[in-house]
Design an enzyme around this catalytic site. Structure first.
Site, short mmCIF file in Angstrom:
data_model
loop_
_atom_site.label_atom_id
_atom_site.label_comp_id
_atom_site.label_asym_id
_atom_site.label_seq_id
_atom_site.Cartn_x
_atom_site.Cartn_y
_atom_site.Cartn_z
N GLU A 224 37.46 42.20 46.98
CA GLU A 224 36.03 42.51 46.84
C GLU A 224 35.29 42.55 48.17
OE1 GLU A 224 34.25 41.54 42.74
OE2 GLU A 224 34.93 39.62 43.54
N HIS B 193 29.37 35.79 48.16
CA HIS B 193 29.66 36.24 46.80
C HIS B 193 30.41 35.12 46.09
CE1 HIS B 193 30.98 38.32 43.29
NE2 HIS B 193 32.25 38.07 43.60
N HIS C 119 31.24 33.01 41.95
CA HIS C 119 31.19 32.97 40.49
C HIS C 119 30.52 31.65 40.11
CE1 HIS C 119 35.13 35.39 41.23
NE2 HIS C 119 34.05 36.12 41.47
N HIS D 113 30.23 38.19 35.68
CA HIS D 113 31.03 38.07 36.90
C HIS D 113 30.49 36.97 37.82
CE1 HIS D 113 32.82 40.39 40.62
NE2 HIS D 113 32.97 39.09 40.72
MN MN Z 1 33.98 38.15 42.33
#
Ligand code: MN
Length: 238
Positions: free
Chosen positions: A76, A95, A97, A165
């Site tokens: 990603e 980034h 979760h 996500h």
């Molecule tokens: Mn991710």
């Protein structure tokens, strides 16, 4: 700031984000290069709490690593390159979760500031990969086009909440991006608790949120130092 310092900060940021419960085995944090504004630094594909300086790669704006050797990159990484390309003001991207924010990504309840440490949550953009891409996916931002669509959804905001996500948060420094990520997780937890009390929640007004954000802007060193010390103590104890 020299590359060695930025890389040292990335290592600390990874350890803090794990210790504070923002990332687990997944999630990543990057910082824009000072020497080449079209490059950025990001760890190789590995669990954040295990990252050391030798694991940090330099990438160009197409998310190609400059000197990868046998080090593989995160799938990603396009999240990072496309946000840096679109947002010259952004110096760092996280980034994750982050678990407490996920409920807000799948419900119509807006994640918003319930307390002053999270004033930046006055502007949370929602990103749905299904509508953005027009197809069913594995939910991952695994290519350039998906990275562009996420960056477009983020626009000029500090936060993009990604359905089913996680969350992507930007900052004008790595300390700001990390602090925002920790306080977004805390705010989400507190907001769910406040909503559970069963009476209407009094959120910060837009003006209060802006004023609180300004007040916090010069304060990132304090939590960073505290969290760094705690993360290092835990790591030494292993
Ligand atoms: Mn991710």
């Amino acid at each position: 700031m020299p590359a060695a310092q930025l890389i040292a900060d990335i290592v600390v940021a990874n350890h803090i984000l794990f210790d504070q419960g923002v990332v687990d085995a997944f999630g990543h944090v990057s910082v824009r290069s000072d020497e080449n504004k079209q490059h950025y630094f990001l760890a190789r594909n590995m669990a954040p709490s295990l990252v050391e300086a030798g694991d940090v790669l330099e990438y160009d704006f197409d998310s190609n690593a400059i000197n990868p050797g046998d080090r593989r990159g995160y799938l990603e990484r396009f999240i990072h390159s496309e946000i840096y390309r679109m947002r010259p003001d952004v110096m760092s991207v996280v980034h994750s979760h982050s678990p407490a924010v996920i409920p807000f990504s799948v419900s119509r309840t807006t994640l918003q500031p319930v307390y002053h440490m999270a004033g930046f949550l006055r502007d949370v953009k929602k990103y749905d990969i299904r509508t953005a891409s027009g197809q069913m996916t594995d939910m991952l931002i695994r290519n350039h086009d998906l990275g562009v669509s996420l960056a477009a959804a983020l626009g000029s905001a500090p936060v993009a909440l990604m359905r089913g996500h996680g969350i992507t948060i930007v900052g004008t420094s790595i300390k700001e991006a990390v602090c925002r990520s920790v306080y977004a997780e805390m705010n989400a937890r507190i907001q769910i608790q406040a909503m559970g009390l069963g009476t209407p929640v009094e959120y910060l007004s837009r003006e209060e949120a802006e004023l609180a954000e300004k007040a916090n802007a010069g304060q990132f060193d304090r939590p960073w130092e505290l969290w760094q010390k705690h993360a290092e103590e835990i790591r030494r104890g292993k």
